[in-house]
Scaffold this active site. Structure first.
Site, PDB file in Angstrom:
ATOM      1  CB  SER A  90      14.573 -13.273 -25.842  1.00 40.88           C
ATOM      2  OG  SER A  90      13.722 -12.275 -25.318  1.00 40.88           O
TER       3      SER A  90
ATOM      4  CG  HIS B 240      12.755 -13.219 -29.897  1.00 39.27           C
ATOM      5  ND1 HIS B 240      12.028 -13.656 -30.984  1.00 39.27           N
ATOM      6  CD2 HIS B 240      11.885 -13.148 -28.867  1.00 39.27           C
ATOM      7  CE1 HIS B 240      10.776 -13.856 -30.623  1.00 39.27           C
ATOM      8  NE2 HIS B 240      10.655 -13.545 -29.339  1.00 39.27           N
TER       9      HIS B 240
ATOM     10  CG  MET C 110       4.075 -11.470 -26.717  1.00 33.78           C
ATOM     11  SD  MET C 110       5.091 -12.203 -25.411  1.00 33.78           S
ATOM     12  CE  MET C 110       6.632 -11.340 -25.679  1.00 33.78           C
TER      13      MET C 110
ATOM     14  CG  MET D 121       3.928 -18.161 -27.756  1.00 33.30           C
ATOM     15  SD  MET D 121       5.519 -17.294 -27.599  1.00 33.30           S
ATOM     16  CE  MET D 121       5.697 -17.185 -25.804  1.00 33.30           C
TER      17      MET D 121
ATOM     18  N   GLY E 183      12.020 -16.683 -18.187  1.00 37.95           N
ATOM     19  CA  GLY E 183      12.468 -17.621 -17.165  1.00 37.95           C
ATOM     20  C   GLY E 183      11.488 -18.713 -16.798  1.00 37.95           C
TER      21      GLY E 183
ATOM     22  N   GLY F 214      16.169 -16.848 -23.939  1.00 36.07           N
ATOM     23  CA  GLY F 214      16.371 -15.608 -23.201  1.00 36.07           C
ATOM     24  C   GLY F 214      17.221 -15.779 -21.976  1.00 36.07           C
ATOM     25  CB  SER F 215      16.354 -16.654 -18.458  1.00 40.38           C
ATOM     26  OG  SER F 215      15.630 -17.834 -18.728  1.00 40.38           O
TER      27      SER F 215
END
Length: 218
Positions: free
Chosen positions: A7, A32, A67, A136, A144, A196-197
């Site tokens: 992401s 993403h 979103m 989700m 994070g 992501g993170s």
């Protein structure tokens, strides 16, 4: 084959193109794209212009995660030659089936996301129409966050529904995924892993992508 979708929400935006080249070189499958409007979720990220700046710089497909409220108003803005999926939230769509058809008519595959507290019953009526269901595993709005393990039965139930009804939609997961829990979610039925993170926050981004790929290929 299981796929990795880093992401870019967690990337360094001062060198976004470089970050995308890094993950592509290391073997990432999909980009993403987390789009937040400050209304549906309590944060604002970026719009179509940032995503489109990557066109021509990567061969990876875009997985656009909207979103946002009233996503039908903005769908066409995110259609590019790279766009593969556009995912909307079941909670944000008044006429979910119509929105799915809108995505498909725009030229992308249609995904529907469900938040951790949203039951699968919210999407059971459209499972024959969607290309992807995004589970989700955090409450959307911020990167994070810690993985919410109570979504695991939801993933297993969704995979069971898919097999029992001979459906071919993809299952994606987003939120708190790292090398320590990625095998758990893929064993439960996940096909595409968003990270992501745990990717862009690593000291060595390419090494982290390769670590994920090694786990996913087992």
């Amino acid at each position: 084959m299981k796929q990795l979708a880093p992401s870019i929400l967690s990337a360094d935006f001062s060198r976004l193109g470089e970050c995308v080249c890094q993950i592509e070189k290391a073997g990432a499958d999909i980009i993403h794209v987390d789009v937040m409007d400050g209304h549906f979720v309590p944060n604002i990220s970026f719009g179509a212009a940032v995503m489109k700046s990557l066109c021509g710089k990567t061969g990876m497909p875009f997985d656009v995660h909207l979103m946002i409220e009233d996503p039908d108003r903005y769908l066409e803005d995110f259609i590019t030659d790279n766009t593969e999926y556009i995912t909307v939230h079941a909670e944000a769509c008044v006429h979910l089936h119509r929105t799915i058809q809108h995505i498909k008519s725009s030229g992308a595959k249609a995904g529907v996301a469900v938040n951790p507290a949203t039951p699968l019953s919210a999407v059971e009526c459209v499972l024959e129409d969607v290309d992807m269901i995004l589970i989700m595993s955090v409450n959307p709005g911020f990167g994070g966050q810690k993985f919410i393990s109570s979504v695991l039965p939801k993933i297993r139930n969704l995979d069971e529904l898919r097999r029992e009804n001979n459906l071919d939609f993809t299952i994606e997961i987003d939120g708190g995924i790292n090398p320590d829990n990625v095998k758990t979610v893929t064993d439960a039925g996940v096909d595409i892993v968003v990270a992501g993170s745990s990717v862009f926050g690593a000291a060595d981004i390419e090494a982290r992508v390769k670590e994920f790929r090694e786990i996913l290929q087992k």
